[in-house]
Design a protein around this motif. Structure first.
Motif, mmCIF file in Angstrom:
data_model
loop_
_atom_site.group_PDB
_atom_site.id
_atom_site.type_symbol
_atom_site.label_atom_id
_atom_site.label_comp_id
_atom_site.label_asym_id
_atom_site.label_seq_id
_atom_site.Cartn_x
_atom_site.Cartn_y
_atom_site.Cartn_z
ATOM 1 N N GLY A 101 -3.279 -10.736 7.213
ATOM 2 C CA GLY A 101 -2.336 -11.608 8.078
ATOM 3 C C GLY A 101 -3.076 -13.040 7.962
ATOM 4 N N LYS A 102 -4.005 -13.209 7.310
ATOM 5 C CA LYS A 102 -4.411 -14.640 7.266
ATOM 6 C C LYS A 102 -4.497 -15.293 5.746
ATOM 7 N N GLY A 103 -4.266 -16.572 5.782
ATOM 8 C CA GLY A 103 -4.330 -17.466 4.555
ATOM 9 C C GLY A 103 -2.764 -17.381 4.081
ATOM 10 N N ASN A 104 -3.012 -17.383 2.602
ATOM 11 C CA ASN A 104 -1.604 -17.596 1.779
ATOM 12 C C ASN A 104 -1.214 -16.171 1.324
ATOM 13 N N LEU A 105 -0.343 -15.791 1.799
ATOM 14 C CA LEU A 105 0.239 -14.423 1.616
ATOM 15 C C LEU A 105 0.408 -14.195 0.013
ATOM 16 N N MET A 106 1.420 -14.894 -0.704
ATOM 17 C CA MET A 106 1.657 -14.804 -2.058
ATOM 18 C C MET A 106 0.294 -15.075 -2.766
ATOM 19 N N ALA A 107 -0.573 -15.828 -2.610
ATOM 20 C CA ALA A 107 -1.949 -16.137 -3.211
ATOM 21 C C ALA A 107 -2.606 -14.660 -3.288
ATOM 22 N N ALA A 108 -2.956 -14.173 -2.105
ATOM 23 C CA ALA A 108 -3.457 -12.898 -1.751
ATOM 24 C C ALA A 108 -2.820 -11.888 -2.445
ATOM 25 N N ALA A 109 -1.722 -11.557 -2.584
ATOM 26 C CA ALA A 109 -0.865 -10.515 -3.097
ATOM 27 C C ALA A 109 -1.024 -10.806 -4.653
ATOM 28 N N ARG A 110 -0.855 -11.903 -5.241
ATOM 29 C CA ARG A 110 -1.223 -12.120 -6.528
ATOM 30 C C ARG A 110 -2.568 -11.725 -7.103
ATOM 31 N N THR A 111 -3.598 -12.212 -6.358
ATOM 32 C CA THR A 111 -5.039 -11.968 -6.641
ATOM 33 C C THR A 111 -5.269 -10.338 -6.572
ATOM 34 N N ALA A 112 -4.633 -9.918 -5.532
ATOM 35 C CA ALA A 112 -4.580 -8.039 -5.270
ATOM 36 C C ALA A 112 -4.018 -7.400 -6.510
ATOM 37 N N ARG A 113 -2.946 -7.932 -7.035
ATOM 38 C CA ARG A 113 -2.207 -7.485 -7.911
ATOM 39 C C ARG A 113 -3.049 -7.369 -9.429
ATOM 40 N N TYR A 114 -3.435 -8.514 -9.656
ATOM 41 C CA TYR A 114 -4.490 -8.554 -10.678
ATOM 42 C C TYR A 114 -5.687 -7.587 -10.622
ATOM 43 N N ARG A 115 -6.378 -7.415 -9.597
ATOM 44 C CA ARG A 115 -7.248 -6.616 -9.098
ATOM 45 C C ARG A 115 -6.876 -5.110 -9.415
ATOM 46 N N LEU A 116 -5.842 -4.811 -8.856
ATOM 47 C CA LEU A 116 -5.463 -3.293 -8.852
ATOM 48 C C LEU A 116 -5.225 -2.927 -10.362
ATOM 49 N N ILE A 117 -4.105 -3.672 -10.887
ATOM 50 C CA ILE A 117 -3.981 -3.385 -12.200
ATOM 51 C C ILE A 117 -5.004 -3.192 -13.143
ATOM 52 N N ALA A 118 -6.262 -4.268 -13.093
ATOM 53 C CA ALA A 118 -7.050 -4.145 -13.751
ATOM 54 C C ALA A 118 -8.145 -2.825 -13.701
#
Length: 421
Positions: A101-118
Motif C-alpha cells: 500500500g506504499k509508494g507507486n503501485l505500478m512501479a512496484a508491480a513492474r519490479t515484482a513482475r520482472y523478479r517473479l518471472i526471473a
C-alpha cells in the motif's frame, strides 16, 4: 506494414517469424519463456513462438503474472492456460502478494513482475524471456515521459534486448502495431482478452492512448514517436558511453560507498555531472530507478562545503570537493533476511551459514566492533553494512572489521554495472 491481401498476410507472418527468430542475434537459447497476460499483444507473441518452436525445434514455456489487483486476472490466466494446454506448451501462473500500500503501485508491480518471472525462469533452466511490448507501447511511454519533462533517458525507446536478474529479455514485437497483431490473431483464429482498464480514464496510459488518436491529425503517429524514441535511444547510449569514461576518472568505489571527487571548476558538462549522480544513487540504494531530478538536485545544491543530506535512501556527505554517497541506515534498519540471500539487493555474504542466523544492518552493533575505525570507512557508512546476527547477538560484521569467518561482497561492481542498461 499494410496487410490488405493474403499475400500481404503471408509476408507479414514471415516478417514476424524473422524478428522472433533473430531477436537474440547469434545466441538463440534452446528454452525460451514467453510472458503472457492474455491480451492481444502477448497472445500474438505466444502463438508466434509456438509456431517457431515447431519449425526450429526449441522449447517454449509460458508464464502469467497475477498481481492480485483485478478480479478479471484469474479468468485471463485461465484463458492462457487453456491455449497452452491445447498447444502442448507448459504454462505457470505466478501470484504477487507483495503490495504494502506504499509508494507507486505500478512501479512496484513492474519490479515484482520482472523478479517473479526471473525466478521462474531460473528454476526451469530458461535463459531468455520474450515480452509483448509493441510500437504503440513505445509511443505511449514517450508521451507519458514527455509530460514528466524527461530528457533523453526517459524519452529513449525500449531496449530490444537487455539483461536483468541473470536473464536475457527481448521484445520481438517492438516495431509492430497493436492493430496488425490483432489482425494476425484473427487470421489464425486465436482469441484474446482485452484488459478493461485500457478504457478507464482513471489510468494515465488510457488517457494517453486516446490522446494519440487526436495527435494523428497532426501527423504525430505511433510510428513517428517510435522513430523519435529510437533516436533518443542512440543519444542515450552515446551519453552513457562518455559518462562511463568520466566515471572512471572521478568516482571511486569503497565497499558499498561511492566517493566522487568533483569541483565546480572541473571541465565536466552539466549533463555529465547529472548522469554521474543518477548512476551513483541507484547503485548505492539498490533501487531500480534514480530519484527524480528535482529531489536530487535540491539535495545536492542545498549542501554547503561541509554537510550531509539524504535522498533516495542514500546519505550524501560533502567535504569540499569530495562527495561520499553511502546507504542511509534508516532505509535498511528493518531489512532482515537469511544469510544465504542477497541483502539489500547488493550484498552477498559468505561464511558458516546456519538456519538460526540472520543478516541485517550493523546499526548499534558497531559498539561491539572495536576495530571499526581501522577500516577507514565513516561510522555512518558502517551502520548500514550487513552484519550476521543470532537473535540480538552480533556474530560478525565483515565490513566493520569483525569477520569471525565471514566476508561480505558487493555483487555488482559500480564501474561495470552503472551504465550497462
Amino acid at each position: 506494414m499494410s496487410v490488405d491481401t493474403p499475400a500481404d498476410a503471408d509476408a507479414f507472418d514471415a516478417l514476424l517469424l524473422h524478428f522472433a527468430r533473430t531477436v537474440f542475434l547469434d545466441k538463440p537459447p534452446r528454452r525460451i519463456g514467453v510472458a503472457v497476460s492474455g491480451g492481444g499483444d502477448s497472445m500474438a507473441l505466444l502463438h508466434l513462438y509456438a509456431r517457431l518452436a515447431q519449425d526450429d525445434g526449441f522449447e517454449v514455456a509460458a508464464v502469467t503474472v497475477d498481481h492480485g489487483l483485478r478480479s478479471d486476472a484469474v479468468a485471463e490466466a485461465a484463458h492462457v492456460a487453456r491455449f497452452c494446454k491445447a498447444a502442448g506448451i507448459s504454462h505457470d501462473t505466478l501470484r504477487w502478494e507483495g503490495w504494502d500500500g506504499k509508494g507507486n503501485l505500478m512501479a512496484a508491480a513492474r519490479t515484482a513482475r520482472y523478479r517473479l518471472i526471473a525466478d521462474w525462469a531460473h528454476a526451469r533452466g530458461i535463459g531468455a524471456v520474450v515480452l509483448g511490448h509493441t510500437a504503440d507501447d513505445q509511443a505511449e511511454n514517450f508521451l507519458i515521459r514527455l509530460a514528466r519533462k524527461s530528457g533523453p533517458d526517459g524519452l529513449a525507446g525500449m531496449d530490444v534486448r537487455f539483461e536483468r536478474h541473470g536473464i536475457t529479455w527481448a521484445r520481438p514485437l517492438w516495431q509492430q502495431s497493436r492493430k496488425d497483431l490483432r489482425d494476425y490473431l484473427r487470421r489464425h483464429g486465436v482469441a484474446w482478452i482485452d484488459d478493461p482498464t485500457n478504457e478507464d480514464d482513471t489510468y494515465e496510459r488510457s488517457r494517453v492512448r486516446k490522446a494519440l488518436v487526436e495527435l494523428e491529425a497532426l501527423g504525430i503517429t505511433a510510428d513517428v514517436l517510435k522513430s523519435v524514441g529510437v533516436t533518443m535511444r542512440a543519444t542515450k547510449d552515446a551519453l552513457d558511453y562518455y559518462a562511463r569514461i568520466e566515471a572512471a576518472k572521478y568516482i571511486r568505489q569503497e565497499h558499498g560507498d561511492l566517493v566522487l571527487h568533483l569541483a565546480q571548476t572541473d571541465p565536466l558538462p552539466m549533463e555529465m555531472r547529472r548522469r554521474l549522480w543518477r548512476a551513483m544513487l541507484p547503485w548505492v540504494s539498490g533501487a531500480s530507478y534514480p530519484p527524480r531530478n528535482t529531489a536530487l538536485f535540491e539535495a545536492i545544491h542545498g549542501l554547503s562545503a561541509e554537510g550531509n543530506t539524504t535522498v533516495g535512501g542514500c546519505l550524501i556527505t560533502r567535504k569540499g570537493e569530495m562527495w561520499r554517497v553511502t546507504r542511509e541506515y534508516n532505509a535498511v534498519a528493518d531489512l532482515i533476511g537469511p544469510t544465504t540471500a542477497i541483502w539489500d539487493n547488493r550484498w552477498q555474504l559468505s561464511g558458516p551459514h546456519a538456519d538460526d542466523l540472520k543478516v541485517r544492518a550493523l546499526g548499534d552493533g558497531i559498539a561491539d566492533c572495536p576495530g571499526w575505525r581501522d577500516t577507514g570507512l565513516p561510522r555512518a557508512s558502517l551502520l548500514a553494512t550487513p552484519a550476521v546476527w543470532r537473535g540480538d547477538t552480533l556474530i560478525a560484521a565483515p565490513i566493520a572489521g569483525l569477520s569471525n569467518g565471514w566476508t561480505a561482497q558487493i555483487v555488482a561492481d559500480f564501474h561495470e554495472e552503472a551504465f550497462a542498461h
